[in-house]
Design a protein around this motif. Structure first.
Motif, PDB file in Angstrom:
ATOM      1  N   ARG A 255      39.010  41.161  66.055  1.00 59.37           N
ATOM      2  CA  ARG A 255      38.606  40.051  66.921  1.00 59.37           C
ATOM      3  C   ARG A 255      39.238  38.732  66.493  1.00 59.37           C
ATOM      4  NH1 ARG A 255      34.185  43.304  66.174  1.00 59.37           N
ATOM      5  NH2 ARG A 255      33.256  44.193  68.065  1.00 59.37           N
ATOM      6  N   SER A 256      39.125  38.411  65.205  1.00 56.55           N
ATOM      7  CA  SER A 256      39.625  37.117  64.736  1.00 56.55           C
ATOM      8  C   SER A 256      41.071  37.167  64.256  1.00 56.55           C
ATOM      9  CB  SER A 256      38.740  36.610  63.592  1.00 56.55           C
ATOM     10  OG  SER A 256      38.858  37.447  62.435  1.00 56.55           O
ATOM     11  N   GLY A 257      41.539  38.355  63.856  1.00 58.31           N
ATOM     12  CA  GLY A 257      42.888  38.472  63.315  1.00 58.31           C
ATOM     13  C   GLY A 257      42.986  38.117  61.846  1.00 58.31           C
ATOM     14  N   GLN A 258      41.908  37.595  61.261  1.00 58.35           N
ATOM     15  CA  GLN A 258      41.918  37.219  59.851  1.00 58.35           C
ATOM     16  C   GLN A 258      41.889  38.462  58.970  1.00 58.35           C
ATOM     17  OE1 GLN A 258      38.780  34.545  58.795  1.00 58.35           O
ATOM     18  NE2 GLN A 258      39.450  34.302  56.678  1.00 58.35           N
ATOM     19  N   LYS A 259      42.728  38.464  57.932  1.00 58.48           N
ATOM     20  CA  LYS A 259      42.839  39.639  57.077  1.00 58.48           C
ATOM     21  C   LYS A 259      41.775  39.645  55.972  1.00 58.48           C
ATOM     22  CE  LYS A 259      47.648  41.113  57.475  1.00 58.48           C
ATOM     23  NZ  LYS A 259      48.860  41.470  56.713  1.00 58.48           N
ATOM     24  N   GLY A 260      41.328  40.853  55.640  1.00 62.29           N
ATOM     25  CA  GLY A 260      40.450  41.032  54.504  1.00 62.29           C
ATOM     26  C   GLY A 260      41.250  41.022  53.207  1.00 62.29           C
ATOM     27  N   ASP A 261      40.621  41.475  52.121  1.00 62.52           N
ATOM     28  CA  ASP A 261      41.243  41.448  50.800  1.00 62.52           C
ATOM     29  C   ASP A 261      41.524  42.864  50.305  1.00 62.52           C
ATOM     30  OD1 ASP A 261      40.855  38.708  50.901  1.00 62.52           O
ATOM     31  OD2 ASP A 261      38.924  38.817  49.877  1.00 62.52           O
ATOM     32  N   LEU A 262      42.388  42.945  49.301  1.00 60.23           N
ATOM     33  CA  LEU A 262      42.629  44.198  48.592  1.00 60.23           C
ATOM     34  C   LEU A 262      41.832  44.154  47.298  1.00 60.23           C
ATOM     35  CD1 LEU A 262      44.147  46.890  48.202  1.00 60.23           C
ATOM     36  CD2 LEU A 262      45.965  45.591  47.078  1.00 60.23           C
ATOM     37  N   LEU A 263      40.946  45.122  47.111  1.00 62.18           N
ATOM     38  CA  LEU A 263      40.119  45.200  45.917  1.00 62.18           C
ATOM     39  C   LEU A 263      40.701  46.253  44.982  1.00 62.18           C
ATOM     40  CD1 LEU A 263      36.612  45.087  47.648  1.00 62.18           C
ATOM     41  CD2 LEU A 263      38.031  43.183  46.882  1.00 62.18           C
ATOM     42  N   VAL A 264      41.143  45.819  43.803  1.00 65.83           N
ATOM     43  CA  VAL A 264      41.764  46.713  42.828  1.00 65.83           C
ATOM     44  C   VAL A 264      40.717  47.059  41.768  1.00 65.83           C
ATOM     45  CG1 VAL A 264      43.680  47.054  41.225  1.00 65.83           C
ATOM     46  CG2 VAL A 264      43.975  45.586  43.233  1.00 65.83           C
ATOM     47  N   GLN A 265      40.240  48.291  41.804  1.00 66.76           N
ATOM     48  CA  GLN A 265      39.224  48.735  40.857  1.00 66.76           C
ATOM     49  C   GLN A 265      39.901  49.463  39.698  1.00 66.76           C
ATOM     50  OE1 GLN A 265      36.133  51.086  42.578  1.00 66.76           O
ATOM     51  NE2 GLN A 265      34.884  51.095  40.717  1.00 66.76           N
ATOM     52  N   THR A 266      39.794  48.911  38.500  1.00 67.40           N
ATOM     53  CA  THR A 266      40.477  49.477  37.332  1.00 67.40           C
ATOM     54  C   THR A 266      39.566  50.453  36.591  1.00 67.40           C
ATOM     55  OG1 THR A 266      39.757  47.610  35.940  1.00 67.40           O
ATOM     56  CG2 THR A 266      41.904  47.431  37.029  1.00 67.40           C
ATOM     57  N   TYR A 267      40.180  51.444  36.016  1.00 68.36           N
ATOM     58  CA  TYR A 267      39.466  52.372  35.125  1.00 68.36           C
ATOM     59  C   TYR A 267      40.431  52.814  34.034  1.00 68.36           C
ATOM     60  CZ  TYR A 267      41.881  56.209  37.524  1.00 68.36           C
ATOM     61  OH  TYR A 267      42.836  57.059  38.035  1.00 68.36           O
ATOM     62  N   ILE A 268      39.882  53.121  32.854  1.00 63.16           N
ATOM     63  CA  ILE A 268      40.705  53.523  31.722  1.00 63.16           C
ATOM     64  C   ILE A 268      40.967  55.018  31.793  1.00 63.16           C
ATOM     65  CG2 ILE A 268      40.801  53.719  29.203  1.00 63.16           C
ATOM     66  CD1 ILE A 268      39.298  51.127  29.005  1.00 63.16           C
ATOM     67  N   GLU A 269      42.223  55.375  31.833  1.00 66.55           N
ATOM     68  CA  GLU A 269      42.617  56.778  31.893  1.00 66.55           C
ATOM     69  C   GLU A 269      42.739  57.340  30.479  1.00 66.55           C
ATOM     70  OE1 GLU A 269      46.024  59.545  34.069  1.00 66.55           O
ATOM     71  OE2 GLU A 269      46.432  57.441  33.622  1.00 66.55           O
ATOM     72  N   VAL A 270      41.986  58.390  30.198  1.00 66.20           N
ATOM     73  CA  VAL A 270      42.014  59.036  28.882  1.00 66.20           C
ATOM     74  C   VAL A 270      43.061  60.132  28.912  1.00 66.20           C
ATOM     75  CG1 VAL A 270      40.683  60.312  27.171  1.00 66.20           C
ATOM     76  CG2 VAL A 270      39.579  58.512  28.518  1.00 66.20           C
ATOM     77  N   PRO A 271      44.060  60.095  28.037  1.00 68.26           N
ATOM     78  CA  PRO A 271      45.102  61.129  28.049  1.00 68.26           C
ATOM     79  C   PRO A 271      44.534  62.492  27.686  1.00 68.26           C
ATOM     80  CG  PRO A 271      45.321  59.731  26.107  1.00 68.26           C
ATOM     81  CD  PRO A 271      44.292  59.089  26.973  1.00 68.26           C
ATOM     82  N   GLY A 272      45.008  63.516  28.382  1.00 69.82           N
ATOM     83  CA  GLY A 272      44.536  64.875  28.103  1.00 69.82           C
ATOM     84  C   GLY A 272      45.125  65.441  26.823  1.00 69.82           C
TER      85      GLY A 272
ATOM     86  N   GLU B 230      42.016  52.366  43.592  1.00 70.96           N
ATOM     87  CA  GLU B 230      41.621  52.621  42.207  1.00 70.96           C
ATOM     88  C   GLU B 230      42.879  52.669  41.346  1.00 70.96           C
ATOM     89  OE1 GLU B 230      39.246  56.120  42.121  1.00 70.96           O
ATOM     90  OE2 GLU B 230      37.554  55.198  43.162  1.00 70.96           O
ATOM     91  N   MET B 231      42.924  51.820  40.303  1.00 77.87           N
ATOM     92  CA  MET B 231      44.121  51.645  39.489  1.00 77.87           C
ATOM     93  C   MET B 231      43.848  52.089  38.059  1.00 77.87           C
ATOM     94  SD  MET B 231      47.201  50.455  40.129  1.00 77.87           S
ATOM     95  CE  MET B 231      48.679  50.078  39.183  1.00 77.87           C
ATOM     96  N   PRO B 232      44.522  53.158  37.577  1.00 76.98           N
ATOM     97  CA  PRO B 232      44.324  53.572  36.180  1.00 76.98           C
ATOM     98  C   PRO B 232      45.083  52.656  35.225  1.00 76.98           C
ATOM     99  CG  PRO B 232      45.918  55.001  37.237  1.00 76.98           C
ATOM    100  CD  PRO B 232      45.434  54.066  38.297  1.00 76.98           C
ATOM    101  N   ILE B 233      44.433  52.278  34.123  1.00 74.45           N
ATOM    102  CA  ILE B 233      45.094  51.512  33.064  1.00 74.45           C
ATOM    103  C   ILE B 233      44.793  52.181  31.725  1.00 74.45           C
ATOM    104  CG2 ILE B 233      44.982  49.337  34.332  1.00 74.45           C
ATOM    105  CD1 ILE B 233      42.608  48.538  32.614  1.00 74.45           C
ATOM    106  N   THR B 234      45.610  51.900  30.738  1.00 76.62           N
ATOM    107  CA  THR B 234      45.393  52.460  29.410  1.00 76.62           C
ATOM    108  C   THR B 234      44.433  51.570  28.625  1.00 76.62           C
ATOM    109  OG1 THR B 234      47.254  51.272  28.429  1.00 76.62           O
ATOM    110  CG2 THR B 234      47.721  53.418  29.441  1.00 76.62           C
ATOM    111  N   TYR B 235      43.922  52.122  27.520  1.00 81.37           N
ATOM    112  CA  TYR B 235      43.018  51.356  26.662  1.00 81.37           C
ATOM    113  C   TYR B 235      43.737  50.140  26.085  1.00 81.37           C
ATOM    114  CZ  TYR B 235      40.097  50.185  22.646  1.00 81.37           C
ATOM    115  OH  TYR B 235      39.327  49.518  21.719  1.00 81.37           O
ATOM    116  N   SER B 236      44.998  50.327  25.702  1.00 81.22           N
ATOM    117  CA  SER B 236      45.755  49.211  25.127  1.00 81.22           C
ATOM    118  C   SER B 236      46.002  48.121  26.162  1.00 81.22           C
ATOM    119  CB  SER B 236      47.083  49.716  24.558  1.00 81.22           C
ATOM    120  OG  SER B 236      47.866  50.321  25.572  1.00 81.22           O
ATOM    121  N   GLN B 237      46.222  48.495  27.426  1.00 79.53           N
ATOM    122  CA  GLN B 237      46.405  47.491  28.470  1.00 79.53           C
ATOM    123  C   GLN B 237      45.123  46.699  28.713  1.00 79.53           C
ATOM    124  OE1 GLN B 237      47.829  50.104  31.604  1.00 79.53           O
ATOM    125  NE2 GLN B 237      49.925  49.343  31.396  1.00 79.53           N
TER     126      GLN B 237
END
Length: 271
Positions: free
Chosen positions: A206-223, A158-165
């Motif tokens: 079993r196969s050795g094949q790699k899965g993926d990295l899933l980056v889930q973004t959410y907007i972090e509201v400053p306190g 889970e990756m926090p991003i700003t509203y401007s980003q």
């Protein structure tokens, strides 16, 4: 006489997510019975010999009669061996084995998951009648990671991003098991967008094949915000009221239409 295999035993070990991803050799210790060194597993005191079983006459089998039926079974006195211990070993009391602790190395392949088991051949309990040892099964426990959680062969962060980003777009450094990886956030990224980075997940055992990295973004509201930030946010709010986005405008119109229809229904019921 058919020899029986020894019983299996269980041990446990704990891995980090990095160790589970790359594979590792772990040293594990567990308790099992070991062959008595004094009698070398015979159960007899060194220098003494076993005597012929009187019940079966050394055959290891006895015949039991039940009416007209005659059934041949394993001798209960010697357990089919044909001989019995006359002078039990003082170290193992005639059992032929003594309890002890065993330490072995176990090779864990890449991609294992929490709760998986790895077989360590021939490291279980010894056989009671000279057969092969049983196996040891090592149960794996994978610790939780600070950034990632696992979904099959995929890793999720889970990756926090700003509203401007989210609005303007940005280049972010995303953590992976192999270090930081650059990820482009496009202009106008909706809240909760999931980005997929192929091949940065967990390898399949079993196969050795790699899965993926899933980056889930959410907007972090400053306190907390300073006066300048509050001023800019007020100006932005005024602009948003003056220039309503199409999606928000459509949603507001649906609300007015819905509650307007509710008012019409209420007026008809009152009449």
């Amino acid at each position: 006489r058919r020899q029986r295999r020894g019983a299996d035993v269980i041990c446990e070990t704990t891995l980090t997510l990095d160790e589970a991803a790359r594979g590792v050799t772990k040293t594990v210790s567990f308790h099992r019975n070991n062959v008595c060194q004094a009698c070398e597993g015979s159960g007899s005191e060194p220098g003494s010999e076993r005597s012929e079983c009187r019940r079966c006459g050394g055959e290891g089998q006895v015949v039991q009669s039940a009416g007209i039926l005659r059934v041949q079974t394993t001798c209960p006195s010697c357990q089919g061996v044909g001989s019995v211990i006359t002078d039990p070993c003082s170290d193992c009391a005639g059992d032929g084995y003594v309890p002890g602790e065993v330490t072995v190395d176990v090779k864990i392949p890449p991609g294992v998951d929490d709760g998986n088991r790895v077989r360590i051949a021939q490291q279980g309990e010894p056989s009671l009648d000279g057969g092969p040892h049983g196996d040891c099964y090592c149960v794996l426990h994978v610790e939780q990671h600070e950034f990632f959680h696992r979904e099959g062969d995929h890793l999720v962060v889970e990756m926090p991003i700003t509203y401007s980003q989210a609005v303007l777009g940005a280049m972010l450094d995303v953590p992976t098991l192999d270090g930081l990886h650059s990820l482009e956030i496009p202009t106008g990224t909706p809240v909760g967008t999931v980005f997929r980075i192929a091949g940065f997940g967990m390898p399949n055992p079993r196969s050795g094949q790699k899965g993926d990295l899933l980056v889930q973004t959410y907007i972090e509201v400053p306190g907390e915000t300073n006066d300048r930030q509050k001023q800019l946010l007020r100006e932005l709010a005024e602009l948003e009221d003056a220039h309503v986005t199409p999606e928000r405008k459509g949603f507001l119109e649906k609300i007015k239409e819905f509650f307007g229809s509710q008012d019409s229904i209420n007026d008809e019921q009152e009449d």
